[in-house]
Design a protein around this motif. Structure first.
Motif, mmCIF file in Angstrom:
data_model
loop_
_atom_site.group_PDB
_atom_site.id
_atom_site.type_symbol
_atom_site.label_atom_id
_atom_site.label_comp_id
_atom_site.label_asym_id
_atom_site.label_seq_id
_atom_site.Cartn_x
_atom_site.Cartn_y
_atom_site.Cartn_z
ATOM 1 N N LYS A 145 0.822 -1.215 0.000
ATOM 2 C CA LYS A 145 0.000 0.000 0.000
ATOM 3 C C LYS A 145 0.852 1.260 0.000
ATOM 4 O O LYS A 145 0.504 2.258 -0.631
ATOM 5 N N GLN A 146 1.955 1.232 0.730
ATOM 6 C CA GLN A 146 2.774 2.443 0.875
ATOM 7 C C GLN A 146 3.988 2.421 -0.051
ATOM 8 O O GLN A 146 4.973 3.118 0.213
ATOM 9 N N ALA A 147 3.905 1.608 -1.127
ATOM 10 C CA ALA A 147 5.102 1.373 -1.942
ATOM 11 C C ALA A 147 5.793 2.675 -2.353
ATOM 12 O O ALA A 147 7.007 2.814 -2.202
ATOM 13 N N VAL A 148 5.012 3.625 -2.861
ATOM 14 C CA VAL A 148 5.638 4.828 -3.426
ATOM 15 C C VAL A 148 6.416 5.606 -2.371
ATOM 16 O O VAL A 148 7.563 5.999 -2.596
ATOM 17 N N GLU A 149 5.815 5.783 -1.171
ATOM 18 C CA GLU A 149 6.508 6.536 -0.124
ATOM 19 C C GLU A 149 7.721 5.756 0.391
ATOM 20 O O GLU A 149 8.792 6.316 0.602
ATOM 21 N N LEU A 150 7.526 4.425 0.559
ATOM 22 C CA LEU A 150 8.612 3.600 1.081
ATOM 23 C C LEU A 150 9.846 3.633 0.188
ATOM 24 O O LEU A 150 10.974 3.616 0.670
ATOM 25 N N HIS A 151 9.609 3.695 -1.114
ATOM 26 C CA HIS A 151 10.738 3.607 -2.042
ATOM 27 C C HIS A 151 11.667 4.815 -1.979
ATOM 28 O O HIS A 151 12.756 4.790 -2.534
ATOM 29 N N ARG A 152 11.218 5.880 -1.305
ATOM 30 C CA ARG A 152 12.138 7.005 -1.107
ATOM 31 C C ARG A 152 13.268 6.623 -0.168
ATOM 32 O O ARG A 152 14.332 7.224 -0.185
ATOM 33 N N ARG A 153 13.020 5.608 0.688
ATOM 34 C CA ARG A 153 14.017 5.235 1.691
ATOM 35 C C ARG A 153 14.769 3.971 1.300
ATOM 36 O O ARG A 153 15.609 3.492 2.049
ATOM 37 N N VAL A 154 14.414 3.408 0.112
ATOM 38 C CA VAL A 154 14.969 2.107 -0.287
ATOM 39 C C VAL A 154 15.754 2.250 -1.582
ATOM 40 O O VAL A 154 15.395 3.030 -2.448
ATOM 41 N N SER A 155 16.834 1.507 -1.688
ATOM 42 C CA SER A 155 17.602 1.482 -2.927
ATOM 43 C C SER A 155 17.708 0.037 -3.384
ATOM 44 O O SER A 155 17.939 -0.854 -2.564
ATOM 45 N N TYR A 156 17.576 -0.213 -4.691
ATOM 46 C CA TYR A 156 17.423 -1.587 -5.161
ATOM 47 C C TYR A 156 18.319 -1.861 -6.364
ATOM 48 O O TYR A 156 18.429 -1.040 -7.276
ATOM 49 N N VAL A 157 18.983 -3.016 -6.346
ATOM 50 C CA VAL A 157 19.717 -3.495 -7.529
ATOM 51 C C VAL A 157 19.071 -4.794 -7.988
ATOM 52 O O VAL A 157 19.054 -5.768 -7.245
ATOM 53 N N PRO A 158 18.490 -4.828 -9.195
ATOM 54 C CA PRO A 158 17.835 -6.050 -9.664
ATOM 55 C C PRO A 158 18.854 -7.100 -10.081
ATOM 56 O O PRO A 158 20.002 -6.778 -10.391
ATOM 57 N N GLY A 159 18.428 -8.377 -10.085
ATOM 58 C CA GLY A 159 19.316 -9.452 -10.500
ATOM 59 C C GLY A 159 19.486 -9.459 -12.005
ATOM 60 O O GLY A 159 20.530 -9.807 -12.535
ATOM 61 N N ASP A 160 18.411 -9.063 -12.680
ATOM 62 C CA ASP A 160 18.408 -9.072 -14.134
ATOM 63 C C ASP A 160 18.269 -7.624 -14.572
ATOM 64 O O ASP A 160 17.207 -7.044 -14.438
ATOM 65 N N VAL A 161 19.362 -7.015 -15.021
ATOM 66 C CA VAL A 161 19.321 -5.574 -15.304
ATOM 67 C C VAL A 161 18.848 -5.327 -16.733
ATOM 68 O O VAL A 161 19.525 -5.662 -17.694
ATOM 69 N N ASN A 162 17.646 -4.766 -16.863
ATOM 70 C CA ASN A 162 17.115 -4.385 -18.175
ATOM 71 C C ASN A 162 17.082 -2.874 -18.265
ATOM 72 O O ASN A 162 16.383 -2.226 -17.497
#
Lengths: 239, 528
Positions: free
Chosen positions: A69-86
């Motif tokens: 539900k709070q994905a958009v706000e939470l993502h300000r505090r999170v940094s992500y590196v995907p396994g499959d970089v597209n």
């Protein structure tokens, strides 16, 4: 409050149960390694965490807030590196790094941090992504994630395609993040990396967490076997 | 050349499906058109009118030189109108065919594995070119047979050979050009872009030559190929010159190929920006950056098409008035000058709208295509709202729909104004009145994106259905409710019909509702 708290997470795709009741916690500021064979559900768990797919049942929280539900706000505090970089073939690495920072709502004024990481990972930001090798695409994703200042870093096999020298650079970076007090959730296949960086470990197999604990506890359970032997045994154990 | 035959066999295996498809499609296209062509013209007078139409500057630019003869036959009209179209499509096919097996395979690292085997340096390039020759032959031979067997007015064996050799030689010419650009550029995109650029230049230079009546009209390979004048002069030498040039270019390409490093081009890859421009730094900016080339190209296509239709508004009325079939299509069978112009205007904007819907659908589907390429995850893991992302595409699609209709109206006005038959206000009305119908397609795209991403092809099925209903509907007396099942059928066709607001409001409401449903669904569902 823990950085990540997952309770009884179940995810089904039609008839297939990908995650079958996952419990997992990443305490504030800890580095938790997430291990398991291919297809065990590591990436699915991370995609639930990021609110990209919706849990069938169970709860997924980051910093005490609902990850869906709070994905958009939470993502300000999170940094992500995907396994499959597209990436977009006709944008340059530099453009993509700037775009990602800006989408996180960060100011681009301070260029020194960006420059610092570009130099550390020896990445040429002026090349179009179409011309990058797999390792270079991985570097774009890594630099984009590390430049951004986050409370939690979610890294899905971040070093696939990197050479040993850059792998070392990456490990130094994670140690620095830890010193800053950020949490790290690190999915990885590289045991030496895990041994060096992780405070705690969770092992997933066939959608279930089969082992979890601090490095000391795991070493205790291994009863003198090397970490590698212990993991192989865990991977192969019947459910 | 070690391993040439083995590699050629391997290529044929990889190509059997897509090349067979091209061969069958082009055969069906040629045979079908030759078969229906005689029925398009009423009599010799009507055919003369068509020839006059083809001598207008716009038509000369589009189709090449008109046949200059007293005894006009159907096959001459066929060759004069269809040759250039077939040449361009074969050129495009050959370019993508060659680049797919040379630079593309090289870029993906596949050729590296082949090169590590005991295979010659130029084997893969040679095999690709040989297979291109084979595929073009497999298109050419049945084409000659089909033309000779179907036998319409003006068919001769020599004519069939001259016509086929002309398109064959142009196809092979561009296979050779692509073989060369694949050596020069270091990416597949650069290679096909370079070859397409040569195609565009060849087309434009000869178009200029045809309009001004200069020697440039015979620019190789397209302009030169058109100098064959099949079914009239049956010249073979222009095609033979084209073939000789093709072999020369292919030889040059192999020479370059033998001397360069694998994985490298001769032309260096240009570096891009190392920092993003501020225009890129939002999801809207990103969406625009990724769709703007499409928008630019379509704007140009729509403007040129509208201008082309507009430029012939005077001569088309002459042609139509001597042909009952077209009279039925354009003006419901009534032959009065004013009705004809109005009917033509209304029909024109219906056709133009069917064209301008295409880029609008493409942009509406942008989010879905990003998802299929696995790039949505990278955005959504940042602080980006899903609905916002979808709204960005909706906004751009909306703006493009408005611009497209304006471009159509102005394009036609610019070209038709000298005839004194049109006024801008009517044209704007006739064009913009279709906007709500276009928006319904945005709505359908958004709804499918939100609720049924796997069924997203349905929008093209519905578009195809609309296309057929709108076209066929004018030739036959369809039941009245049938055109109502497509958005365009509910729009008052100005200036023939009177303006009415209600259908436009209803269409707009449907479009908004579909968008709302799609946005709601997109918020709920898993991203692939």
């Amino acid at each position: 409050m823990p950085d990540i708290e997952i309770n009884g997470l179940v995810k089904r795709f039609g008839q297939v149960t990908a995650l079958d009741g996952i419990d997992l916690t990443v305490e504030a500021g800890e580095v938790r390694a997430f291990l398991g064979p291919n297809g065990a559900g590591k990436t699915t768990t991370i995609r639930c965490l990021l609110g990209i797919i919706k849990a069938t049942s169970g709860s997924v929280h980051m910093f005490g807030q609902d990850a869906w539900k709070q994905a958009v706000e939470l993502h300000r505090r999170v940094s992500y590196v995907p396994g499959d970089v597209n990436l977009w073939p006709n944008l340059t690495g530099g453009e993509i790094i700037d775009l990602f920072l800006s989408l996180k709502g960060e100011k681009l004024a301070d260029r020194s941090r960006r420059q610092h990481y570009l130099e550390r990972f020896e990445l040429d930001p002026s090349r179009k992504c179409r011309t990058y090798s797999k390792g270079n695409r991985q570097k774009v994703a890594l630099v984009a994630a590390l430049v951004s200042q986050a409370d939690l870093y979610i890294l899905d096999e971040p070093t696939s395609g990197l050479d040993p020298l850059l792998e070392k650079v990456f490990q130094d970076c994670v140690i620095e993040l830890k010193e800053q007090g950020s949490g790290v959730f690190l999915s990885s296949h590289i045991l030496s990396e895990v041994e060096k960086l992780a405070d705690t470990i969770s092992i997933i197999r066939a959608g279930k967490i089969v082992e979890s604990g601090s490095m000391a506890e795991i070493a205790n359970k291994a009863q003198g076997r090397s970490l590698e032997e212990f993991f192989l045994a865990e991977y192969q154990k019947e459910a | 050349m070690a391993g040439l035959l083995v590699y050629l066999r391997f290529l044929i295996r990889r190509e059997r499906l897509s090349s067979s498809l091209w061969i069958i499609l082009s055969l069906v296209f040629t045979a079908g058109l030759v078969y229906v062509y005689p029925s398009l013209f009423e009599d010799q007078v009507n055919m003369r009118d068509m020839l006059d139409l083809m001598t207008s500057p716009a038509m000369l630019a589009l189709m090449g030189p008109a046949y200059d003869t007293e005894s006009l036959t159907v096959m001459m009209l066929y060759s004069g109108e269809i040759s250039i179209f077939v040449m361009v499509s074969l050129a495009v096919m050959n370019i993508f065919f060659v680049v797919r097996h040379t630079r593309n395979d090289e870029e993906l690292g596949r050729l590296e594995m082949i090169s590590s085997l005991p295979v010659g340096r130029v084997t893969t390039a040679t095999a690709t070119f040989l297979l291109a020759v084979l595929v073009n032959l497999l298109i050419a031979l049945p084409t000659v047979l089909a033309i000779v067997i179907i036998q319409v007015e003006g068919t001769t064996l020599m004519g069939a050979v001259a016509y086929t050799l002309a398109i064959f030689s142009v196809g092979l010419f561009f296979a050779a050009v692509a073989l060369l650009t694949a050596q020069l550029f270091s990416t597949a995109r650069g290679a096909s872009g370079g070859a397409l650029m040569v195609l565009g230049l060849a087309y434009i230079i000869r178009a200029y030559g045809d309009m001004t009546g200069s020697l440039l009209s015979a620019t190789p390979p397209i302009g030169l190929g058109l100098q064959s004048f099949a079914f009239l002069s049956d010249r073979l030498w222009p095609s033979l010159v084209n073939l000789a040039l093709a072999l020369l270019i292919a030889g040059l390409a192999l020479l370059v190929c033998a001397r360069r490093d694998l994985g490298q081009g001769v032309l260096p890859a240009r570096p891009g920006r190392s920092q993003a421009s501020t225009a890129l730094l939002s999801s809207l900016g990103l969406t625009w950056q990724l769709t703007r080339n499409l928008v630019m190209v379509w704007s140009l296509v729509l403007f040129l098409t509208a201008a082309l239709y507009g430029s012939v508004i005077g001569s088309i009325t002459d042609f139509v008035s001597t042909n009952p079939l077209y009279l039925q299509i354009v003006a419901g069978g009534i032959d009065a000058a004013s009705t004809l112009t109005d009917g033509y205007t209304a029909l024109l904007f219906l056709i133009m709208t069917l064209l301008s819907v295409i880029p609008v659908i493409n942009i509406t589907n942008h989010v879905l295509s990003e998802e299929k390429h696995g790039r949505l995850e990278a955005l959504l893991s940042r602080s980006v709202d899903r609905r916002r992302l979808l709204l960005d595409s909706i906004l751009i699609a909306f703006l493009v729909s408005v611009c497209a209709q304006l471009i159509c109206a102005f394009g036609m006005y610019v070209a038709a104004a000298p005839s004194g038959l049109v006024d801008l206000q009517t044209l704007l009305m006739a064009s913009l009145v279709y906007l709500p119908a276009i928006w319904v397609f945005i709505g359908i795209g958004v709804m499918l994106t939100g609720l049924a991403p796997r069924l997203s092809f349905l929008i093209w099925v519905y578009y195809g259905y609309a296309f057929v209903i709108v076209y066929i509907g004018r030739m036959f007396a369809l039941p009245k409710w049938l055109p109502r099942t497509v958005p365009f059928g509910n729009v008052p066709q100005i200036p023939v019909d009177d303006f009415s607001l209600l259908p436009l409001v209803v269409l707009s409401v449907i479009a908004v509702a579909l968008c709302a449903i799609g946005l709601w669904g997109f918020k709920q569902r898993d991203i692939q």
